[in-house]
Write a protein that holds these residues in place. Structure first.
Motif, PDB file in Angstrom:
ATOM      1  N   ALA A  70      -5.203  49.338  11.050  1.00  0.00           N
ATOM      2  CA  ALA A  70      -5.323  50.802  11.095  1.00  0.00           C
ATOM      3  C   ALA A  70      -6.562  51.261  10.332  1.00  0.00           C
ATOM      4  O   ALA A  70      -7.298  52.146  10.789  1.00  0.00           O
ATOM      5  N   SER A  71      -6.811  50.650   9.192  1.00  0.00           N
ATOM      6  CA  SER A  71      -7.995  51.004   8.410  1.00  0.00           C
ATOM      7  C   SER A  71      -9.275  50.651   9.157  1.00  0.00           C
ATOM      8  O   SER A  71     -10.232  51.441   9.200  1.00  0.00           O
ATOM      9  N   ALA A  72      -9.294  49.473   9.767  1.00  0.00           N
ATOM     10  CA  ALA A  72     -10.480  49.047  10.508  1.00  0.00           C
ATOM     11  C   ALA A  72     -10.748  49.975  11.690  1.00  0.00           C
ATOM     12  O   ALA A  72     -11.904  50.324  11.967  1.00  0.00           O
ATOM     13  N   ARG A  73      -9.689  50.385  12.384  1.00  0.00           N
ATOM     14  CA  ARG A  73      -9.871  51.327  13.499  1.00  0.00           C
ATOM     15  C   ARG A  73     -10.487  52.626  13.015  1.00  0.00           C
ATOM     16  O   ARG A  73     -11.348  53.210  13.679  1.00  0.00           O
ATOM     17  N   GLY A  74     -10.026  53.094  11.874  1.00  0.00           N
ATOM     18  CA  GLY A  74     -10.573  54.334  11.331  1.00  0.00           C
ATOM     19  C   GLY A  74     -12.049  54.245  11.009  1.00  0.00           C
ATOM     20  O   GLY A  74     -12.754  55.255  11.012  1.00  0.00           O
ATOM     21  N   LEU A  75     -12.503  53.022  10.737  1.00  0.00           N
ATOM     22  CA  LEU A  75     -13.915  52.805  10.411  1.00  0.00           C
ATOM     23  C   LEU A  75     -14.727  52.363  11.618  1.00  0.00           C
ATOM     24  O   LEU A  75     -15.954  52.223  11.523  1.00  0.00           O
ATOM     25  N   GLY A  76     -14.059  52.113  12.733  1.00  0.00           N
ATOM     26  CA  GLY A  76     -14.759  51.715  13.949  1.00  0.00           C
ATOM     27  C   GLY A  76     -15.274  50.296  13.918  1.00  0.00           C
ATOM     28  O   GLY A  76     -16.295  49.992  14.548  1.00  0.00           O
ATOM     29  N   VAL A  77     -14.566  49.404  13.198  1.00  0.00           N
ATOM     30  CA  VAL A  77     -14.997  48.013  13.110  1.00  0.00           C
ATOM     31  C   VAL A  77     -13.812  47.101  13.401  1.00  0.00           C
ATOM     32  O   VAL A  77     -12.661  47.533  13.434  1.00  0.00           O
ATOM     33  N   ASP A  78     -14.114  45.823  13.593  1.00  0.00           N
ATOM     34  CA  ASP A  78     -13.066  44.821  13.736  1.00  0.00           C
ATOM     35  C   ASP A  78     -12.583  44.405  12.348  1.00  0.00           C
ATOM     36  O   ASP A  78     -13.381  44.338  11.409  1.00  0.00           O
ATOM     37  N   PRO A  79     -11.281  44.108  12.187  1.00  0.00           N
ATOM     38  CA  PRO A  79     -10.797  43.690  10.862  1.00  0.00           C
ATOM     39  C   PRO A  79     -11.536  42.484  10.298  1.00  0.00           C
ATOM     40  O   PRO A  79     -11.668  42.360   9.076  1.00  0.00           O
ATOM     41  N   SER A  80     -12.039  41.615  11.171  1.00  0.00           N
ATOM     42  CA  SER A  80     -12.754  40.437  10.685  1.00  0.00           C
ATOM     43  C   SER A  80     -14.095  40.798  10.050  1.00  0.00           C
ATOM     44  O   SER A  80     -14.694  39.976   9.352  1.00  0.00           O
ATOM     45  N   ASP A  81     -14.547  42.025  10.282  1.00  0.00           N
ATOM     46  CA  ASP A  81     -15.808  42.492   9.707  1.00  0.00           C
ATOM     47  C   ASP A  81     -15.601  43.331   8.444  1.00  0.00           C
ATOM     48  O   ASP A  81     -16.515  44.021   7.994  1.00  0.00           O
ATOM     49  N   VAL A  82     -14.380  43.274   7.894  1.00  0.00           N
ATOM     50  CA  VAL A  82     -14.046  44.082   6.711  1.00  0.00           C
ATOM     51  C   VAL A  82     -14.002  43.206   5.467  1.00  0.00           C
ATOM     52  O   VAL A  82     -13.436  42.114   5.467  1.00  0.00           O
ATOM     53  N   THR A  83     -14.614  43.695   4.406  1.00  0.00           N
ATOM     54  CA  THR A  83     -14.427  43.139   3.063  1.00  0.00           C
ATOM     55  C   THR A  83     -13.556  44.117   2.302  1.00  0.00           C
ATOM     56  O   THR A  83     -13.905  45.290   2.161  1.00  0.00           O
TER      57      THR A  83
END
Length: 211
Positions: free
Chosen positions: A156-169
């Motif tokens: 849900a957080s990744a969607r809000g940022l417009g990125v894939d979860p694998s691209d999140v730190t």
């Protein structure tokens, strides 16, 4: 890529009531709600059968606890009492502002917080040295319905940022919850092993999570 931060214990420290059940009971009484004599027991019992990893909003739990004892909470009293009971005293943690500012040099920045109390995250930010405008997305478990480390919270957080979860730190202080990002291929920065100031320095030095 994007960087997300946990809130409580990571960016801020918050003074919670010593006895949450008593704080809620006092707030209910102030709103004219008759609090059951065995309220402490009712508050500790499970009243809502939720899937594993799902967030049960505290007002829903309080309303269900009252119903279990034949009491009611008219005029949305359960929610109002919970919000009033958890009125935070907030201290911004050292390095928090610098870490968020440095993260913005990498890309979008989000906040991902486990929190069952409505409005608590927004009121906490108002009383901190940070603000809503410092984040491109704010995701709370009470809003998205899932608590970290459940994958759906990070998704849900990744969607809000417009990125894939694998691209999140994700930066946090609790490996058991915040470390859940690693199951989705993302990176976890463990503040039990480093500091916010050190994290900001890594980014600005070029050896942090930025591409």
């Amino acid at each position: 890529m994007a960087i997300t931060f946990d809130l409580f214990g990571t960016l801020v420290d918050v003074a919670y009531p010593d006895s949450p059940s008593s704080a809620v009971a006092d707030a209910l009484s102030e709103l004219g709600v008759s609090v059951p004599d065995d309220w402490d027991d009712a508050y500790r019992e499970v009243h809502i059968d939720a899937p594993e990893g799902a967030e049960v909003p505290l007002p829903a739990h309080v309303a269900a606890a009252l119903r279990s004892r034949g009491a009611t909470s008219p005029d949305n009293a359960a929610r109002r009492a919970v919000v009033n009971a958890f009125d935070p005293e907030v201290t911004t943690r050292p390095g928090a502002v610098a870490a968020v500012e440095a993260a913005r040099e990498c890309g979008p920045v989000g906040l991902l917080s486990n929190c069952s109390v409505p409005e608590l995250v927004s009121r906490t930010l108002i009383r901190s040295d940070l603000g809503r405008r410092d984040f491109d997305d704010i995701t709370t478990s009470v809003a998205c319905g899932w608590r970290k480390p459940h994958e759906q919270a990070f998704e849900a957080s990744a969607r809000g940022l417009g990125v894939d979860p694998s691209d999140v730190t994700h930066v946090g202080d609790d490996p058991a919850t915040d470390g859940g990002i690693e199951a989705l291929g993302g990176q976890f920065v463990n503040l039990r092993e480093t500091t916010l100031d050190a994290f900001a320095t890594r980014i600005r030095r070029g050896d942090g999570p930025c591409p």
